[in-house]
Design a protein around this motif. Structure first.
Motif, PDB file in Angstrom:
ATOM      1  N   CYS A  10       0.830  -1.212   0.000  1.00  0.00           N
ATOM      2  CA  CYS A  10       0.000   0.000   0.000  1.00  0.00           C
ATOM      3  C   CYS A  10       0.861   1.258   0.000  1.00  0.00           C
ATOM      4  N   THR A  11       1.890   1.251   0.828  1.00  0.00           N
ATOM      5  CA  THR A  11       2.774   2.412   0.929  1.00  0.00           C
ATOM      6  C   THR A  11       3.493   2.672  -0.396  1.00  0.00           C
ATOM      7  N   LEU A  12       4.010   1.620  -1.009  1.00  0.00           N
ATOM      8  CA  LEU A  12       4.697   1.793  -2.296  1.00  0.00           C
ATOM      9  C   LEU A  12       3.740   2.281  -3.381  1.00  0.00           C
ATOM     10  N   THR A  13       2.525   1.757  -3.374  1.00  0.00           N
ATOM     11  CA  THR A  13       1.539   2.204  -4.353  1.00  0.00           C
ATOM     12  C   THR A  13       1.205   3.680  -4.134  1.00  0.00           C
ATOM     13  N   CYS A  14       1.055   4.057  -2.881  1.00  0.00           N
ATOM     14  CA  CYS A  14       0.789   5.462  -2.560  1.00  0.00           C
ATOM     15  C   CYS A  14       1.956   6.342  -2.991  1.00  0.00           C
ATOM     16  N   LEU A  15       3.174   5.922  -2.690  1.00  0.00           N
ATOM     17  CA  LEU A  15       4.351   6.694  -3.117  1.00  0.00           C
ATOM     18  C   LEU A  15       4.414   6.801  -4.635  1.00  0.00           C
ATOM     19  N   GLY A  16       4.032   5.730  -5.323  1.00  0.00           N
ATOM     20  CA  GLY A  16       3.984   5.767  -6.781  1.00  0.00           C
ATOM     21  C   GLY A  16       2.991   6.797  -7.289  1.00  0.00           C
ATOM     22  N   GLN A  17       1.830   6.882  -6.626  1.00  0.00           N
ATOM     23  CA  GLN A  17       0.824   7.871  -7.014  1.00  0.00           C
ATOM     24  C   GLN A  17       1.338   9.295  -6.781  1.00  0.00           C
ATOM     25  N   LEU A  52       7.582  -2.215  -7.588  1.00  0.00           N
ATOM     26  CA  LEU A  52       7.879  -2.910  -6.336  1.00  0.00           C
ATOM     27  C   LEU A  52       6.601  -3.217  -5.562  1.00  0.00           C
ATOM     28  N   GLY A  53       5.655  -2.264  -5.595  1.00  0.00           N
ATOM     29  CA  GLY A  53       4.365  -2.496  -4.948  1.00  0.00           C
ATOM     30  C   GLY A  53       3.644  -3.683  -5.559  1.00  0.00           C
ATOM     31  N   LEU A  54       3.725  -3.812  -6.879  1.00  0.00           N
ATOM     32  CA  LEU A  54       3.108  -4.945  -7.563  1.00  0.00           C
ATOM     33  C   LEU A  54       3.742  -6.262  -7.129  1.00  0.00           C
ATOM     34  N   LEU A  55       5.065  -6.296  -7.023  1.00  0.00           N
ATOM     35  CA  LEU A  55       5.739  -7.523  -6.599  1.00  0.00           C
ATOM     36  C   LEU A  55       5.346  -7.918  -5.176  1.00  0.00           C
ATOM     37  N   LEU A  56       5.261  -6.934  -4.298  1.00  0.00           N
ATOM     38  CA  LEU A  56       4.825  -7.229  -2.933  1.00  0.00           C
ATOM     39  C   LEU A  56       3.372  -7.693  -2.911  1.00  0.00           C
ATOM     40  N   TRP A  57       2.553  -7.082  -3.769  1.00  0.00           N
ATOM     41  CA  TRP A  57       1.147  -7.463  -3.868  1.00  0.00           C
ATOM     42  C   TRP A  57       1.021  -8.938  -4.265  1.00  0.00           C
ATOM     43  N   LEU A  58       1.873  -9.381  -5.176  1.00  0.00           N
ATOM     44  CA  LEU A  58       1.854 -10.784  -5.585  1.00  0.00           C
ATOM     45  C   LEU A  58       2.204 -11.697  -4.410  1.00  0.00           C
ATOM     46  N   PRO A  71      -9.672  -5.414  -0.801  1.00  0.00           N
ATOM     47  CA  PRO A  71     -10.258  -4.247  -0.128  1.00  0.00           C
ATOM     48  C   PRO A  71      -9.283  -3.518   0.791  1.00  0.00           C
ATOM     49  N   MET A  72      -8.255  -4.231   1.265  1.00  0.00           N
ATOM     50  CA  MET A  72      -7.260  -3.586   2.122  1.00  0.00           C
ATOM     51  C   MET A  72      -6.477  -2.517   1.364  1.00  0.00           C
ATOM     52  N   LEU A  73      -6.408  -2.658   0.042  1.00  0.00           N
ATOM     53  CA  LEU A  73      -5.734  -1.625  -0.752  1.00  0.00           C
ATOM     54  C   LEU A  73      -6.467  -0.293  -0.687  1.00  0.00           C
ATOM     55  N   SER A  74      -7.666  -0.296  -0.142  1.00  0.00           N
ATOM     56  CA  SER A  74      -8.405   0.957   0.048  1.00  0.00           C
ATOM     57  C   SER A  74      -7.664   1.905   0.973  1.00  0.00           C
ATOM     58  N   LEU A  75      -6.710   1.379   1.727  1.00  0.00           N
ATOM     59  CA  LEU A  75      -5.871   2.256   2.549  1.00  0.00           C
ATOM     60  C   LEU A  75      -5.183   3.310   1.688  1.00  0.00           C
ATOM     61  N   ASN A  76      -4.989   2.997   0.409  1.00  0.00           N
ATOM     62  CA  ASN A  76      -4.388   3.987  -0.490  1.00  0.00           C
ATOM     63  C   ASN A  76      -5.232   5.250  -0.570  1.00  0.00           C
ATOM     64  N   LEU A  82      -4.515  12.049   2.706  1.00  0.00           N
ATOM     65  CA  LEU A  82      -3.677  12.755   3.678  1.00  0.00           C
ATOM     66  C   LEU A  82      -2.554  13.517   2.989  1.00  0.00           C
ATOM     67  N   VAL A  83      -1.917  12.902   2.009  1.00  0.00           N
ATOM     68  CA  VAL A  83      -0.846  13.573   1.271  1.00  0.00           C
ATOM     69  C   VAL A  83      -1.398  14.751   0.475  1.00  0.00           C
ATOM     70  N   ALA A  84      -2.541  14.555  -0.156  1.00  0.00           N
ATOM     71  CA  ALA A  84      -3.153  15.643  -0.932  1.00  0.00           C
ATOM     72  C   ALA A  84      -3.421  16.845  -0.038  1.00  0.00           C
ATOM     73  N   ARG A  85      -3.931  16.583   1.144  1.00  0.00           N
ATOM     74  CA  ARG A  85      -4.278  17.674   2.054  1.00  0.00           C
ATOM     75  C   ARG A  85      -3.049  18.350   2.654  1.00  0.00           C
ATOM     76  N   PHE A  86      -2.116  17.546   3.170  1.00  0.00           N
ATOM     77  CA  PHE A  86      -1.035  18.123   3.957  1.00  0.00           C
ATOM     78  C   PHE A  86       0.246  18.394   3.169  1.00  0.00           C
ATOM     79  N   VAL A  87       0.450  17.737   2.053  1.00  0.00           N
ATOM     80  CA  VAL A  87       1.644  17.992   1.243  1.00  0.00           C
ATOM     81  C   VAL A  87       1.312  18.929   0.083  1.00  0.00           C
TER      82      VAL A  87
END
Length: 114
Positions: A10-17, A52-58, A71-76, A82-87
């Motif tokens: 999730c973190t890597l996917t978020c960083l990718g976004q 890297l997020g994809l590899l971990l997802w596998l 559904p846990m990927l909804s954490l993204n 949070l990043v949109a608001r505060f960064v």
């Protein structure tokens, strides 16, 4: 252990976004050519994080049912909001925050059952 992998995916996917957002922001005022855009470090960071997020997802899918894991990927949604608001200093209204809270509650419910 598996939830650490899921959180890392999730973190890597978020960083990718975020890196994708930074890439397109860096394109403003830059040369319009495709080669100039392909040379953007943010674009390559986005590809690296998403890959890297994809590899971990596998790896996660090897240990969790997709009906629980996906559904846990909804954490993204939560992390990106949070990043949109505060960064990026984007406006996030009360309805959006309510949605984030509901997503978090859903993730907690699903995580509890796993």
């Amino acid at each position: 252990m598996i939830f650490c992998l899921l959180l890392a995916a999730c973190t890597l996917t978020c960083l990718g976004q975020i890196a994708q957002k930074m890439a397109v922001e860096s394109w403003r005022g830059a040369p319009a050519g495709i080669l100039a855009k392909l040379a953007t470090p943010w674009l390559w960071l986005a590809l690296l994080c998403l890959g890297l997020g994809l590899l971990l997802w596998l790896l996660v899918l090897q240990h969790l049912e997709v009906g629980v894991a996906y559904p846990m990927l909804s954490l993204n949604f939560v992390l990106v909001t949070l990043v949109a608001r505060f960064v990026f200093k984007e406006h996030v209204d009360a309805r959006h925050w309510l949605g984030v809270g509901i997503v978090m509650a859903g993730v907690l419910l699903l995580g509890w059952q796993a």
